[in-house]
Design a protein around this motif. Structure first.
Motif, PDB file in Angstrom:
ATOM      1  N   TYR A  21       0.828  -1.209   0.000  1.00 52.37           N
ATOM      2  CA  TYR A  21       0.000   0.000   0.000  1.00 52.37           C
ATOM      3  C   TYR A  21       0.860   1.257   0.000  1.00 52.37           C
ATOM      4  O   TYR A  21       0.568   2.220  -0.710  1.00 52.37           O
ATOM      5  N   GLU A  22       1.928   1.266   0.784  1.00 57.10           N
ATOM      6  CA  GLU A  22       2.819   2.432   0.821  1.00 57.10           C
ATOM      7  C   GLU A  22       3.435   2.685  -0.551  1.00 57.10           C
ATOM      8  O   GLU A  22       3.505   3.831  -1.004  1.00 57.10           O
ATOM      9  N   ALA A  24       2.247   1.720  -3.482  1.00 59.13           N
ATOM     10  CA  ALA A  24       1.187   2.149  -4.402  1.00 59.13           C
ATOM     11  C   ALA A  24       0.848   3.622  -4.187  1.00 59.13           C
ATOM     12  O   ALA A  24       0.673   4.375  -5.148  1.00 59.13           O
ATOM     13  N   ASP A  25       0.783   4.037  -2.934  1.00 59.56           N
ATOM     14  CA  ASP A  25       0.424   5.419  -2.619  1.00 59.56           C
ATOM     15  C   ASP A  25       1.545   6.413  -2.898  1.00 59.56           C
ATOM     16  O   ASP A  25       1.324   7.618  -2.870  1.00 59.56           O
ATOM     17  N   VAL A  60      -7.156  -3.275  -6.092  1.00 53.60           N
ATOM     18  CA  VAL A  60      -6.942  -2.217  -5.101  1.00 53.60           C
ATOM     19  C   VAL A  60      -5.593  -1.543  -5.318  1.00 53.60           C
ATOM     20  O   VAL A  60      -5.495  -0.305  -5.306  1.00 53.60           O
ATOM     21  N   LEU A  61      -4.545  -2.321  -5.524  1.00 57.19           N
ATOM     22  CA  LEU A  61      -3.220  -1.743  -5.737  1.00 57.19           C
ATOM     23  C   LEU A  61      -3.173  -0.921  -7.021  1.00 57.19           C
ATOM     24  O   LEU A  61      -2.601   0.178  -7.037  1.00 57.19           O
ATOM     25  N   GLN A  63      -5.655   0.633  -8.454  1.00 58.23           N
ATOM     26  CA  GLN A  63      -6.419   1.858  -8.214  1.00 58.23           C
ATOM     27  C   GLN A  63      -5.596   2.851  -7.393  1.00 58.23           C
ATOM     28  O   GLN A  63      -5.547   4.026  -7.708  1.00 58.23           O
ATOM     29  N   ARG A  64      -4.954   2.356  -6.359  1.00 56.69           N
ATOM     30  CA  ARG A  64      -4.138   3.238  -5.518  1.00 56.69           C
ATOM     31  C   ARG A  64      -2.963   3.807  -6.298  1.00 56.69           C
ATOM     32  O   ARG A  64      -2.604   4.980  -6.127  1.00 56.69           O
ATOM     33  N   CYS A  65      -2.346   3.006  -7.165  1.00 57.76           N
ATOM     34  CA  CYS A  65      -1.247   3.503  -8.008  1.00 57.76           C
ATOM     35  C   CYS A  65      -1.744   4.627  -8.918  1.00 57.76           C
ATOM     36  O   CYS A  65      -1.103   5.683  -9.029  1.00 57.76           O
ATOM     37  N   ASP A  67      -4.437   6.547  -8.598  1.00 62.24           N
ATOM     38  CA  ASP A  67      -4.823   7.725  -7.816  1.00 62.24           C
ATOM     39  C   ASP A  67      -3.605   8.524  -7.366  1.00 62.24           C
ATOM     40  O   ASP A  67      -3.592   9.753  -7.429  1.00 62.24           O
ATOM     41  N   ALA A  68      -2.584   7.824  -6.923  1.00 63.66           N
ATOM     42  CA  ALA A  68      -1.374   8.505  -6.440  1.00 63.66           C
ATOM     43  C   ALA A  68      -0.664   9.224  -7.584  1.00 63.66           C
ATOM     44  O   ALA A  68      -0.188  10.352  -7.416  1.00 63.66           O
ATOM     45  N   LYS A  71      -2.481  12.439  -8.467  1.00 66.40           N
ATOM     46  CA  LYS A  71      -2.229  13.514  -7.508  1.00 66.40           C
ATOM     47  C   LYS A  71      -0.897  14.194  -7.782  1.00 66.40           C
ATOM     48  O   LYS A  71      -0.742  15.384  -7.537  1.00 66.40           O
TER      49      LYS A  71
END
Length: 134
Positions: A21-22, A24-25, A60-61, A63-65, A67-68, A71
């Motif tokens: 998660y870290e 990916a974010d 999930v990963l 999507q998080r990638c 989104d990050a 940003k």
């Protein structure tokens, strides 16, 4: 003895997921495959691929990638903003009852579609698409 081993395995799974998660974010990775590689070969977590190789976890990963990275992406150029405003103005004055896409429609599109659209709007020259050697 078995309980200690089970606790350690549970901790390793939890730590692998936290690191995934870290990463990916962070916005530095394209998708779950990049994260699996980083965990396995850069962090020495040999079992990382097996732990994140689940369709829900991959989704999930990914999507998080996305989104990050969005940003971290630069704001659109003024020309792109002007083009969107021009399309909105035409849509409001048109007699056609078909509704043109609004800027908000693109905000709800999946991130890969927004990136693809941005690539074509930034390229400026559609002739470049046919420039590959035959």
């Amino acid at each position: 003895m078995s309980t200690a081993h089970d606790d350690f395995d549970a901790w390793k799974r939890r730590r692998t997921l936290e690191l995934a998660y870290e990463l990916a974010d962070s916005g530095r990775y394209e998708d779950f495959t990049d994260i699996a590689y980083a965990l396995q070969f850069e962090r020495g977590m040999a079992t990382a691929q097996a732990l994140i190789d689940d369709p829900d976890m991959r989704r999930v990963l990914n999507q998080r990638c996305g989104d990050a990275r969005e940003k971290l992406a630069p704001l659109p150029a003024p020309e792109a903003v002007a083009a969107v405003e021009a399309v909105e103005a035409v849509a409001q004055t048109s007699n056609d009852h078909a509704q043109l896409p609004q800027a908000g429609d693109f905000a709800r599109a999946p991130s890969f579609l927004r990136r693809a659209l941005a690539t074509f709007t930034r390229s400026g020259n559609a002739g470049d698409l046919n420039s590959a050697a035959s």
